[in-house]
Design an enzyme around this catalytic site. Structure first.
Site: not given
Ligand code: DPM
Length: 319
Positions: A15, A17, A87-88, A134, A136-139, A156-157, A161-162, A249
């Site tokens: 990607r 970013s 994690k993505d 956030t 993230s539903l988890r957070r 988002r972003g 950006t965040r 989801c």
């Molecule tokens: C996924 C989530 C988020 C990313 C969901 C989660 C965060 C979304 C948010 C699956 N992917 O964590 O529960 O906070 O709104 C993402 C980040 C990184 C990888 C950024 C982040 C970097 C950290 C890494 C977005 N994907 O979580 O701050 O490499 O683990």
């Protein structure tokens, strides 16, 4: 390794970013050191997740949001492998592709980043009604459980950006992965690391996953030099846990893993969005049994009511 790979060019998909590029360039540099006769070229692209920035992550819902375009390019042989934040990367990969390597994990914890005006505050002392960003539903679910007096707002972003949105005053604080900030050399923005008691991190958080074509032995033999076995074992357990539970989801599922000699410990949580129900349990076992441990933990949480929570969330996400 067969001789044909020794002098060829290998193409890496990434990607665009800043964080994705930092990660991919690290992989490129490490592999160039290990294989000085191979040329590693980076090819960048935008994914659906980079383009759709006005919709909550959980509502877009589709798996592979940040990976699909890269996967298409691997299958059509435009690139040979792709570097992802693990994690993505969905737990079910498209036919013909595999997770070929898991790199050494950065700190997997979540981190609180606060607006300047709260620099003397911590989660415990932020004021009533503080707006926490956030998507993230988890957070969201875990923080709501511990801090029901905060307001939560989608954000988002990409990481930059965040941080800008936070600095501009739209939020009192945001939660980000410590790993992303560390890799971007923005560790100074980490105000507080969230302990596991407050927030279990996402599956695979902090590790990189390198995806390649299944059975592409030349590529596998190259990327495997970056594999970090203890991280890989932890992440296999985490991914097996998520694979066993997920519906489709984004869901409030968190984990924590530790390896201590020959013992792997996996803690997992499924939370309701209102933060009222947290279903949490732990399994321990041998690292070689990582996958079955993940499955077992999922079944244990299910027997304690996790499936009902996930069914409600998946129904809401679809509507
Ligand atoms: C996924 C989530 C988020 C990313 C969901 C989660 C965060 C979304 C948010 C699956 N992917 O964590 O529960 O906070 O709104 C993402 C980040 C990184 C990888 C950024 C982040 C970097 C950290 C890494 C977005 N994907 O979580 O701050 O490499 O683990």
């Amino acid at each position: 390794m067969s001789s044909n790979v020794a002098t060829r060019t290998i193409r890496i998909g990434s990607r665009k970013s800043q964080l994705a590029l930092v990660q991919t360039h690290w992989v490129q540099a490490e592999l160039s050191k290990a294989f000085p006769d191979i040329t590693f070229e980076v090819s960048t692209m935008e994914t659906q997740g980079d383009k759709i920035l006005d919709v909550a992550l959980s509502k877009i819902g589709d798996k592979g949001l940040f990976t699909q375009e890269l996967e298409d390019d691997m299958l059509s042989r435009k690139v040979d492998f792709a570097v992802h934040s693990l994690k993505d990367l969905p737990t079910q990969l498209p036919e013909g592709l595999m997770l070929g390597c898991v790199t050494e994990r950065e700190d997997p914890a979540d981190a609180l980043v606060v607006h300047e005006k709260h620099k003397d505050k911590q989660l415990d002392t932020l004021p009533e009604g503080a707006v926490i960003g956030t998507s993230s539903l988890r957070r969201l679910a875990q923080l709501r459980h511990h801090f029901p007096h905060f307001k939560f707002k989608d954000i988002r972003g990409n990481v930059n950006t965040r941080l800008r949105k936070l600095d501009e005053g739209e939020y009192d604080a945001i939660v980000l992965a410590a790993a992303g900030l560390n890799r971007l050399e923005m560790s100074d923005r980490i105000h507080q690391l969230l302990p596991a008691e407050i927030s279990l991190h996402a599956v695979g958080q902090g590790a990189l996953g390198i995806e390649c074509r299944s059975g592409d032995d030349d590529i596998l033999s190259v990327i495997k030099v970056l594999e970090h076995l203890p991280t890989a074992q932890r992440c296999y357990a985490e991914r097996a846990f998520l694979r066993e539970l997920e519906g489709g989801c984004q869901v409030p599922i968190g984990v924590n893993t530790q390896t201590d000699g020959d013992t792997l410990t996996l803690v997992g949580i499924v939370a309701s969005l209102d933060g009222q129900q947290l279903i949490k349990d732990t399994v321990t076992g041998a690292p070689a049994d990582a996958q079955s441990m993940g499955k077992e933990l999922a079944q244990r949480l299910r027997s304690q009511g996790a499936q009902e929570i996930l069914d409600v969330i998946n129904a809401e996400n679809r509507s």
